[in-house]
Design a protein around this motif. Structure first.
Motif, short mmCIF file in Angstrom:
data_model
loop_
_atom_site.label_atom_id
_atom_site.label_comp_id
_atom_site.label_asym_id
_atom_site.label_seq_id
_atom_site.Cartn_x
_atom_site.Cartn_y
_atom_site.Cartn_z
N ALA B 121 59.23 27.55 -35.15
CA ALA B 121 59.21 28.88 -35.90
C ALA B 121 60.49 29.31 -35.69
O ALA B 121 61.25 29.93 -36.59
N ARG B 122 60.93 29.49 -34.49
CA ARG B 122 62.16 30.18 -34.33
C ARG B 122 63.38 29.33 -34.97
O ARG B 122 64.22 29.93 -35.57
N ILE B 123 63.27 28.01 -35.01
CA ILE B 123 64.12 27.19 -35.79
C ILE B 123 64.29 27.45 -37.20
O ILE B 123 65.18 27.77 -37.68
N ALA B 124 62.94 27.63 -37.88
CA ALA B 124 62.75 27.83 -39.30
C ALA B 124 63.53 29.20 -39.39
O ALA B 124 64.28 29.37 -40.59
N ASP B 125 63.17 30.22 -38.75
CA ASP B 125 63.72 31.70 -39.13
C ASP B 125 65.07 31.59 -38.86
O ASP B 125 65.89 32.11 -39.70
N HIS B 126 65.93 31.01 -37.82
CA HIS B 126 67.23 30.94 -37.76
C HIS B 126 67.93 30.32 -38.83
O HIS B 126 68.94 30.49 -39.46
N GLN B 277 73.08 29.97 -34.28
CA GLN B 277 73.22 28.36 -34.27
C GLN B 277 72.87 27.82 -33.22
O GLN B 277 72.38 26.54 -32.82
N GLU B 278 73.38 28.15 -31.86
CA GLU B 278 73.16 27.94 -30.55
C GLU B 278 71.84 27.63 -30.21
O GLU B 278 71.10 26.73 -29.55
N GLU B 279 70.99 28.65 -30.58
CA GLU B 279 69.62 29.30 -30.23
C GLU B 279 68.72 27.93 -30.81
O GLU B 279 67.80 27.48 -30.21
N ILE B 280 69.39 27.39 -32.12
CA ILE B 280 68.46 26.33 -32.58
C ILE B 280 68.64 25.12 -31.79
O ILE B 280 67.63 24.36 -31.54
N ARG B 281 69.66 24.86 -31.19
CA ARG B 281 69.97 23.76 -30.36
C ARG B 281 68.93 23.88 -29.08
O ARG B 281 68.47 22.75 -28.80
#
Lengths: 146, 406
Positions: B121-126, B277-281
Motif C-alpha cells: 500500500a505504501r508503494i502504491a501511495d508513493h 522514491q527511496e521509501e519505495i525501494r
C-alpha cells in the motif's frame, strides 16, 4: 500522574495551568516534548462539572516517550487556553475540537468552524445528538447495545 | 509593483501597506490541478502568492460520529475511506488498535502478512504522489507507466480481499483467509519486474534538469517549523527529521526487518520526491524479507470471541455459529480502556485514539489524520512563491481529501 495498563502516562492538568505544564514539558531536559501528536475532546455527559475532557497527546522524540495530558472542564464554561503559541499545528486541531465539541480556546487567532459549515448552530459530536433518527424503534438500544 | 511587496532580499514586506493593489484568486474547490476538493483563496501579485486562505471540509462524512454507532468490526470500512490511496494501512492500523485494546497477541505469520500488505500500500501511495508531481511539472509519461504498476498492486489487493480501492482487508485477529497461491505468484512476478520499471521512471525525473529546476526550492519548510506543525512521515523526513513510527514504536514485527529511513535536508518538493522514491525501494526490501522469512502457522489468532469465524464453519459447527452470532450482535467482552495506537501511514503517523466503555461500539474514536494536521502549513509554505510552485507543493505534500476531511 499515572501510568495506565497500556503503558501510557496520563496527566490530569487544570485548565489554568495548562500552558505552564506544556512549557515545562517542552523545557524538560531529560525528555523535551517536541511534537503535539494529537488534540481532541471527549464528552462524558454523566460527569457533572467535568462533562468535557480535552486530550493532548505529546511526544518526546529524543526519549521516545509519549504522554497524554487531560484537561477536564464543565460544559457550560468550556474554555481552555490555546496552544497556538507553543505549537503552530495546534491551530486547526483546536478549530476541529471547537467545531465538534464547542470547546473555546482562549487566545486562538482564528477560532472558526473547520469541517462543518459555518451556519451550523450546534456541536455535533456531543452525546445528546443521536446519530440516527430517534423515532426509529428497529434499532432499540435495549436489544442491540449502544 | 513587486518591490512594494518584496524587499531587496526577496522577503515579504508588511501586507497592510499594499492591500488593495493585489488580485484575489479563487483556486478551487474543484480545480484539475488540486487533485481533490480543496479551496484556496489566494492573494496574488502577478503570479506571486502573498497569502492563502484554505477552506477544507468539502467531503466531511462524520466518521468519528458514525464510529460511535458501529460495532468494532464495522469500523474497518470507514477507515478505508480516510486515505483511499493506501486503504490497507488504515485497515491494519484499526485492527491493531482493537487488538491492543483487548490485549490479543498475533501469530508471527499474521504480522508478516500484514507487513507485506502495508508495504504494498505504501508503494502504491508513493507511486501516485510522485508520478503526479511529474504531471504537475508537465511530464505525463511517467504517470501513465506508474499507474500501470499501481494497477498491479490493486490486482494483488483483489487477490487478498476481493476489492481494489476500499479494500476492507483483514479482520480483527488476523486475516479472513490465507494468501492464495495466485497471490504469491503475482507478488513474485511484481517483485521481479517492478524494480526495473520503477528505476526507469526514476531516471525520467530524478536527474532531469527541467524537473530539477522546477522542484528544487519549491515549497520548503525547515525542520523546526515542520515539528511545530506536527508534521510526520515523508514530509517531516524530507525536512531532515528521521522520525518513523515503524522504527520508533515498532508494531506488527517491524523490528524483524532491515531497512533504512531516508531523510532530506531542505524540506522542499525535490526532497519530498526523493524521500518517497527511496521509501519505495525500502518497502520492496521489506516485502522481500517478509516473503523470504514468512513463518509457518495460522493466518489468524486464536481469539474466538473477537475473530469472526469463516462462513463455512458458521454453517457447519455449533461453536462457530455461537461466536459469529455473539460478535455480530455485539455480545463480545470488549474491555473498557483507553488506547492510542499509531502506525506509519503513507503520509505519516496515522493514530487511533480509542476509548471503550465496554459497550458494543467505541465510546469515542478519534483519528489522528496526518493530512489534516500538515495541510495547515500550506499557506506558510507557499507564501512568496509562484502559483505553479504552489500546485507542486500541494501535490508533493500528498494531501488526500478523504483523510483531510474524515
Amino acid at each position: 500522574m499515572e501510568q495506565d495498563s497500556y503503558g501510557m502516562v496520563n496527566i490530569q492538568v487544570p485548565a489554568e495551568h495548562l500552558i505552564e505544564a506544556i512549557q515545562a514539558l517542552k523545557a524538560y531536559e531529560k525528555a523535551p516534548v517536541q511534537l503535539l501528536t494529537d488534540l481532541c475532546a471527549v464528552h462524558y455527559p454523566d460527569k457533572a462539572g467535568k462533562e468535557l475532557e480535552v486530550v493532548y497527546h505529546l511526544h518526546s522524540l529524543t526519549q521516545n516517550l509519549r504522554l497524554r495530558l487531560k484537561v477536564a472542564i464543565a460544559q457550560d464554561a468550556a474554555t481552555v487556553p490555546t496552544l497556538c503559541n507553543e505549537f503552530a499545528g495546534a491551530n486547526w486541531m483546536e478549530r476541529e475540537t471547537f467545531d465538534f465539541y464547542g470547546v473555546k480556546f482562549e487566545g486562538h487567532p482564528d477560532l472558526r468552524r473547520i469541517l462543518n459549515m459555518d451556519q451550523m448552530d450546534y456541536h455535533p459530536m456531543l452525546k445528546q445528538y443521536a446519530l440516527e433518527d430517534e423515532t426509529r424503534d428497529d434499532k432499540d438500544d435495549q436489544f442491540f447495545g449502544r | 509593483m513587486s518591490d512594494l511587496i518584496f524587499n531587496e532580499k526577496g522577503q515579504l514586506r508588511s501586507l497592510d501597506s499594499i492591500d488593495g493593489e493585489l488580485a484575489t484568486l479563487n483556486l478551487g474547490p474543484t480545480h484539475p490541478a488540486t487533485h481533490g476538493i480543496f479551496q484556496n483563496v489566494l492573494k496574488v501579485d502577478g503570479e506571486r502568492i502573498v497569502s492563502a486562505e484554505p477552506t477544507v471540509g468539502y467531503i466531511h462524512r462524520a466518521f468519528e460520529k458514525l464510529a460511535e454507532r458501529r460495532p468494532f468490526h464495522q469500523v474497518t470500512p470507514i477507515t478505508d475511506r480516510l486515505n483511499y490511496c493506501s486503504a490497507p494501512i488504515n485497515n491494519m492500523g484499526w485492527h491493531m488498535s482493537v487488538e491492543k485494546l483487548i490485549g490479543a497477541e498475533m501469530p508471527k505469520r499474521v504480522d508478516y502478512m500484514r507487513v507485506i500488505v502495508m508495504e504494498l500500500a505504501r508503494i502504491a501511495d508513493h507511486l501516485v504522489c510522485n508520478s503526479v508531481i511529474g504531471v504537475d511539472t508537465g511530464a505525463l509519461t511517467g504517470f501513465t507507466y506508474m499507474f500501470q504498476e499501481r494497477e498491479r498492486i490493486y490486482d494483488l489487493y483483489e487477490e487478498i480481499s476481493g476489492a481494489r480501492l476500499t479494500t476492507n482487508v483483514g479482520r480483527i485477529g488476523g486475516f479472513d483467509r490465507d494468501f492464495s497461491p495466485a497471490f504469491m505468484d503475482k507478488l513474485r512476478d511484481f517483485l521481479k519486474t517492478f524494480p526495473a520499471r520503477f528505476e526507469e521512471f526514476n531516471s525520467l525525473l530524478e536527474r532531469n534538469r527541467i524537473f530539477m529546476d522546477r522542484v528544487i526550492g519549491a515549497g520548503p519548510i525547515t525542520a523546526e517549523r515542520a515539528l511545530s506543525y506536527s508534521f510526520a512521515g515523508p514530509n517531516l523526513r524530507a525536512a531532515g527529521v528521521d522520525y518513523d513510527v515503524r522504527v520508533m514504536n515498532p508494531y506488527s514485527s517491524y523490528e524483524d526487518f532491515d531497512f533504512d529511513i531516508p531523510v532530506g535536508k531542505d524540506g522542499d518538493t525535490y526532497d519530498r520526491f526523493q524521500v518517497r522514491q527511496e521509501e519505495i525501494r525500502q518497502s520492496l526490501r521489506i516485502i522481500e524479507q517478509a516473503l523470504e522469512n514468512m513463518p509457518q502457522g495460522s493466518y489468524h489468532a486464536d481469539i474466538p470471541s473477537f475473530y469472526i469465524p469463516p462462513k463455512q464453519e458458521v454453517y457447519s459447527s455449533m461453536e462457530a455459529l455461537i461466536y459469529h452470532f455473539k460478535i455480530i450482535m455485539g455480545e463480545t467482552p470488549i474491555p473498557s480502556g483507553e488506547i492510542y495506537h499509531a502506525v506509519e501511514g503513507a503520509n505519516g503517523e496515522l493514530g487511533y485514539y480509542l476509548i471503550s466503555d465496554g459497550g458494543r461500539t467505541p465510546y469515542r474514536l478519534h483519528f489522528r489524520r496526518p493530512c489534516f494536521i500538515y495541510y495547515q502549513a500550506y499557506p506558510e509554505m507557499i507564501q512568496g512563491s509562484l502559483l505553479s510552485d504552489a500546485i507542486l507543493t500541494m501535490s508533493s505534500m500528498n494531501v488526500i481529501a478523504g483523510e483531510l476531511d474524515a
